[in-house]
Write a protein that holds these residues in place. Structure first.
Motif, PDB file in Angstrom:
ATOM      1  N   LYS A 494       0.597  -1.358  -0.007  1.00 45.36           N
ATOM      2  CA  LYS A 494       0.073  -0.237   0.016  1.00 45.36           C
ATOM      3  C   LYS A 494       1.021   1.421   0.003  1.00 45.36           C
ATOM      4  CE  LYS A 494      -3.410  -1.883  -0.176  1.00 45.36           C
ATOM      5  NZ  LYS A 494      -5.072  -2.063  -1.135  1.00 45.36           N
ATOM      6  N   GLY A 517      -5.851   2.820   9.393  1.00 46.37           N
ATOM      7  CA  GLY A 517      -5.211   1.454   8.810  1.00 46.37           C
ATOM      8  C   GLY A 517      -5.052   0.507  10.238  1.00 46.37           C
ATOM      9  N   MET A 546      -6.609   0.927  13.729  1.00 44.15           N
ATOM     10  CA  MET A 546      -7.803  -0.135  13.556  1.00 44.15           C
ATOM     11  C   MET A 546      -8.402  -0.501  12.521  1.00 44.15           C
ATOM     12  SD  MET A 546     -10.176   2.937  15.359  1.00 44.15           S
ATOM     13  CE  MET A 546     -11.490   2.356  14.588  1.00 44.15           C
ATOM     14  N   GLY A 572      -8.193  -2.150  -6.243  1.00 47.44           N
ATOM     15  CA  GLY A 572      -8.477  -1.175  -5.446  1.00 47.44           C
ATOM     16  C   GLY A 572      -9.836  -0.704  -5.069  1.00 47.44           C
ATOM     17  N   LEU A 573     -10.922  -0.359  -3.701  1.00 44.07           N
ATOM     18  CA  LEU A 573     -12.203  -0.137  -4.229  1.00 44.07           C
ATOM     19  C   LEU A 573     -11.603   0.940  -3.902  1.00 44.07           C
ATOM     20  CD1 LEU A 573     -13.502  -3.820  -2.649  1.00 44.07           C
ATOM     21  CD2 LEU A 573     -13.510  -2.905  -5.158  1.00 44.07           C
TER      22      LEU A 573
HETATM   23  P1  ADP Z   1      -7.593  -4.347  -0.270  1.00 43.58           P
HETATM   24  O1  ADP Z   1      -8.203  -5.288  -0.961  1.00 43.58           O
HETATM   25  O2  ADP Z   1      -6.017  -4.744  -1.068  1.00 43.58           O
HETATM   26  O3  ADP Z   1      -7.178  -4.269   1.453  1.00 43.58           O
HETATM   27  P2  ADP Z   1      -9.453  -2.647  -1.601  1.00 43.58           P
HETATM   28  O4  ADP Z   1      -9.161  -1.049  -1.989  1.00 43.58           O
HETATM   29  O5  ADP Z   1      -9.575  -3.412  -2.757  1.00 43.58           O
HETATM   30  O6  ADP Z   1      -7.806  -3.275  -0.941  1.00 43.58           O
HETATM   31  O7  ADP Z   1     -10.172  -2.678  -0.904  1.00 43.58           O
HETATM   32  C1  ADP Z   1      -9.897  -2.189   0.905  1.00 43.58           C
HETATM   33  C2  ADP Z   1     -11.573  -1.843   1.860  1.00 43.58           C
HETATM   34  O8  ADP Z   1     -11.482  -2.172   2.755  1.00 43.58           O
HETATM   35  C3  ADP Z   1     -12.382  -1.157   0.593  1.00 43.58           C
HETATM   36  O9  ADP Z   1     -13.684  -1.174   1.220  1.00 43.58           O
HETATM   37  C4  ADP Z   1     -11.504   0.567   2.735  1.00 43.58           C
HETATM   38  O10 ADP Z   1     -12.317   1.192   2.661  1.00 43.58           O
HETATM   39  C5  ADP Z   1     -11.643  -0.888   3.643  1.00 43.58           C
HETATM   40  N1  ADP Z   1     -10.398  -1.123   4.501  1.00 43.58           N
HETATM   41  C6  ADP Z   1      -9.218  -0.952   4.340  1.00 43.58           C
HETATM   42  N2  ADP Z   1      -8.655  -0.613   5.616  1.00 43.58           N
HETATM   43  C7  ADP Z   1      -9.852  -0.319   6.719  1.00 43.58           C
HETATM   44  C8  ADP Z   1     -10.070  -0.143   7.986  1.00 43.58           C
HETATM   45  N3  ADP Z   1      -8.497   0.215   8.894  1.00 43.58           N
HETATM   46  N4  ADP Z   1     -10.922  -0.046   8.550  1.00 43.58           N
HETATM   47  C9  ADP Z   1     -11.924  -0.594   8.008  1.00 43.58           C
HETATM   48  N5  ADP Z   1     -12.550  -0.530   5.867  1.00 43.58           N
HETATM   49  C10 ADP Z   1     -10.057  -0.383   6.072  1.00 43.58           C
END
Ligand code: ADP
Length: 669
Positions: A494, A517, A546, A572-573
């Motif tokens: 990331k 995170g 968190m 990536g979302l």
């Molecule tokens: P990856 O699948 O590689 O983690 P993505 O961008 O595809 O990355 O998806 C990440 C998802 O997880 C998103 O919906 C993001 O909002 C959520 N997310 C990531 N870290 C956290 C966190 N610490 N708390 C809440 N949601 C999180």
């Protein structure tokens, strides 16, 4: 104190009446925003101008007078109705002095001062409801006043006349079992297909940490035996392992939850987290794959598509075809079934020693050749190992990854060892961009945000969400500080160094930063959080190490800019969610980020497509330049920035198109 009282009197009796808001307004109108974009600087200029006119003379050195002028400047510059500024003045006059108004506003924020003694200037944002304000120093994001969801979106979907039966096999499903994007994707895709009229079931481990109150109609379906093996003292022993299947619905999606029967006293899927329990994950997921196969046989399901996700589900295609090879094509009664594998991240391969594979109840020897699942990097090692992801690729009818650019990058050599296997299987490999689920991510109908909005009222409502977040986190309630957000797993993929750099640069350029995170690379942020600049009392920065789905929604709603500086990114979302919540994404050009974010300054791209800030490179200066472009636009061309925000909301990154692409692909198998 005496001096302040004297000043108050002076302001009330002389200057306030003499100064008149109209005149202040006039002065303001003649002034451009200072380059710094700081209202304090503008207030200083106003004071100078007033002094030049001979008004407010004698107050120049007085802090309360400065605060007063700043308050009016803030109100007026904000684009707030001037009447409000006048009302503030009038009220202050009645109550005994403008300076007291400012002090009162500070007193309002008193609860925050205990947790975070941050000086907060009066900032009034239209529509702000003090009664609904969050309580600083608490997990206020969990106490959001829940809005009622509209359910009109369901009606928009056209139902298919030839439905498919689709079964997903996955380690994650949002929101009950979500660690990252995998959970979101399975949820979104399953729901989109369900709405199109296809029959969709998700098979998921019954982790002991699942919030069962979020699973509707949870009922016991069956207990059944699953063949499982154990390797001990140089010998593999096979036995029946009692397994329990439960059924329920999660936000309208049918789920089957599998776990060892209580009599087995197994620790598989036990623990407080989805991953990282005290059990052996390889054993657990290999057993899960076999349990899913036996469940489908026992329940008489004959799905058209069995859609597996990531290495955790790769045992399924291996044993599905492996057992057919051994016992005949009819051995499972699933005559219709074709298998799709989606790779969400090539980084996790799922390595297994051959004897570990016996957790599937199948001997690994039938997969231990280079053309099947043997990891060729381990040839000559003792022991040689299987790569489950490779096995999944070889044994699936089709393999997708989650964006066209990531698919291209993999085939061009960016996928390491597993990438090579995909090159050898490229005839059955393609990239389909993920979508985001509007049920979860629609700012006008999001129960986790305090002020919902769509593109018609985004400006005012987003300002309220920003203030709400600033208040709740005890940050300076500054509507003009660009709020930069990062919601991410904190792992090297990331771009941890770039996130750190962005936090520093944002602060030094007068912006605010909130990081949400978790992950094993969070050490650098833990250290930062111990410093005065970036710690819990910082007026500009919050490092929330968190996981919180609720807080993530609020962050997207409050943010002006969302950064995603990934080293590589299958899809990536976060950048797509950011766009939908009118926060402009700032991303590194890689994988799915390159497919979804188009630079505002890139003249080679159609003007209507541009929606964010993109940089190449991996150095501090690379992200700094992108941030500085974003800040400049925010500060000096705010209306253009807001235009892009509105436009971003209209980008359709929902599942409509990708879900159809998957159906088209399913039908070709
Ligand atoms: P990856 O699948 O590689 O983690 P993505 O961008 O595809 O990355 O998806 C990440 C998802 O997880 C998103 O919906 C993001 O909002 C959520 N997310 C990531 N870290 C956290 C966190 N610490 N708390 C809440 N949601 C999180």
């Amino acid at each position: 104190m005496r001096r302040a009282a004297a000043t108050t009197r002076a302001l009330r009796e002389d200057d306030v009446d003499g100064l008149k808001v109209d005149e202040l307004k006039d002065v303001l109108r003649t002034m451009a925003l200072p380059v710094s974009g700081r209202k304090a600087d503008l207030a200083a200029r106003v004071k100078e101008a007033l002094a030049a006119r001979g008004e407010g003379e004698g107050e120049d050195e007085d802090e309360d007078a400065t605060a007063t002028i700043e308050a009016v400047v803030e109100a007026t510059v904000e684009g707030r109705a001037v009447e409000e500024a006048e009302a503030t003045f009038a009220e202050a006059r009645e109550e005994g002095g403008v300076a007291e108004t400012v002090m009162e506003t500070r007193a309002d924020a008193a609860p925050a001062e205990t947790a975070a003694p941050v000086e907060r200037r009066a900032s009034v944002v239209e529509g702000w409801d003090e009664a609904r304000a969050p309580t600083p120093g608490t997990a206020f994001w969990n106490a959001m006043p829940r809005a009622t969801r509209a359910d009109a979106r369901e009606a928009e979907v056209t139902k298919t006349t030839s439905p498919l039966r689709v079964v997903h096999i996955t380690a994650e499903l949002a929101p009950i079992a979500k660690v990252g994007g995998l959970g979101d994707v399975v949820e979104g895709l399953a729901r989109a297909h369900g709405k199109m009229g296809h029959a969709v079931t998700v098979i998921l481990p019954f982790y002991s940490c699942l919030p069962t109150d979020k699973i509707d109609g949870l009922t016991h379906v069956m207990d059944y035996d699953v063949t499982k093996g154990r390797y001990q003292d140089g010998e593999t022993r096979y036995f029946n392992f009692r397994t329990t299947a439960m059924r329920g619905r999660v936000n309208g999606i049918d789920v089957i939850l599998l776990k060892p029967h209580d009599d087995e006293r197994s620790n598989i899927f036990q623990g407080s987290k989805i991953y990282g329990g005290s059990y052996d994950e390889r054993e657990a997921y290999l057993y899960f794959c076999r349990a899913a196969r036996e469940f489908l046989i026992a329940s008489g399901e004959n799905p058209n598509i069995i859609h597996c996700h990531e290495w955790q589900a790769c045992g399924f295609p291996m044993i599905f075809w492996g057992l057919r090879d051994a016992y005949g094509q009819d051995c499972d009664g699933m005559s219709n079934a074709k298998i799709m594998l989606t790779i969400h991240n090539l980084d996790s391969n799922g390595e297994a020693r051959q004897e570990e594979f016996c957790a599937t109840g199948v001997d690994a020897s039938m997969f231990a050749t280079v053309d099947k699942a043997l990891d060729e990097r381990t040839i000559g090692h003792n022991p040689e190992r299987l790569c489950l992801l490779k096995g999944g690729i070889v044994y699936s009818n089709h393999v997708t990854t989650v964006s066209p650019t990531y698919a291209t990058e993999i085939l061009a050599g960016g996928g390491g060892f597993t990438g090579k296997n995909l090159v050898g299987n490229k005839h059955k490999f393609s990239g389909i961009l993920n979508g985001i689920d509007p049920e979860s991510w629609t700012p006008s109908d999001d129960p986790f945000i305090p002020y919902g909005y769509d593109s018609t009222n985004v400006k005012s409502q987003k300002a309220l969400c920003k203030k709400y977040l600033q208040r709740g986190l005890g940050m300076k309630e500054d509507p003009d500080a660009p709020l930069v957000v990062c919601v991410s797993r904190l792992v090297p993929q990331k771009g941890v160094n770039l996130i750190e750099q962005a936090i520093r640069t944002t602060r030094s350029n007068g912006g605010q930063f909130v990081l949400l995170g978790t992950g094993h690379s969070d050490g650098v942020f833990r250290k930062m959080a111990e410093t005065e600049e970036f710690g819990e009392n910082s007026d500009s920065t919050r490092l929330m190490l968190m996981y919180s789905d609720a807080l993530s929604h609020l962050l997207y709603a409050a943010a002006d800019i969302v950064i995603v500086p990934s080293m590589f990114e299958p899809c990536g979302l976060t950048q797509m969610i950011a766009l939908r919540y009118a926060a402009l994404p700032l991303v590194r050009r890689t994988g799915g980020l390159a497919d979804t974010v188009f630079d505002i300054d890139d003249a080679s791209i159609d003007e209507n497509e541009r929606n964010g800030f993109v940089f190449d490179g991996t150095g501090a200066e690379d992200i700094d330049v992108a941030l500085s472009r974003a800040f400049n636009l925010y500060k000096s061309k705010r209306s253009t920035f807001e235009e892009y925000q509105k436009r971003a909301m209209n980008v359709d990154n929902t599942w409509t198109e990708p879900a159809q692409s998957y159906i088209d692909l399913y039908r070709t198998l």
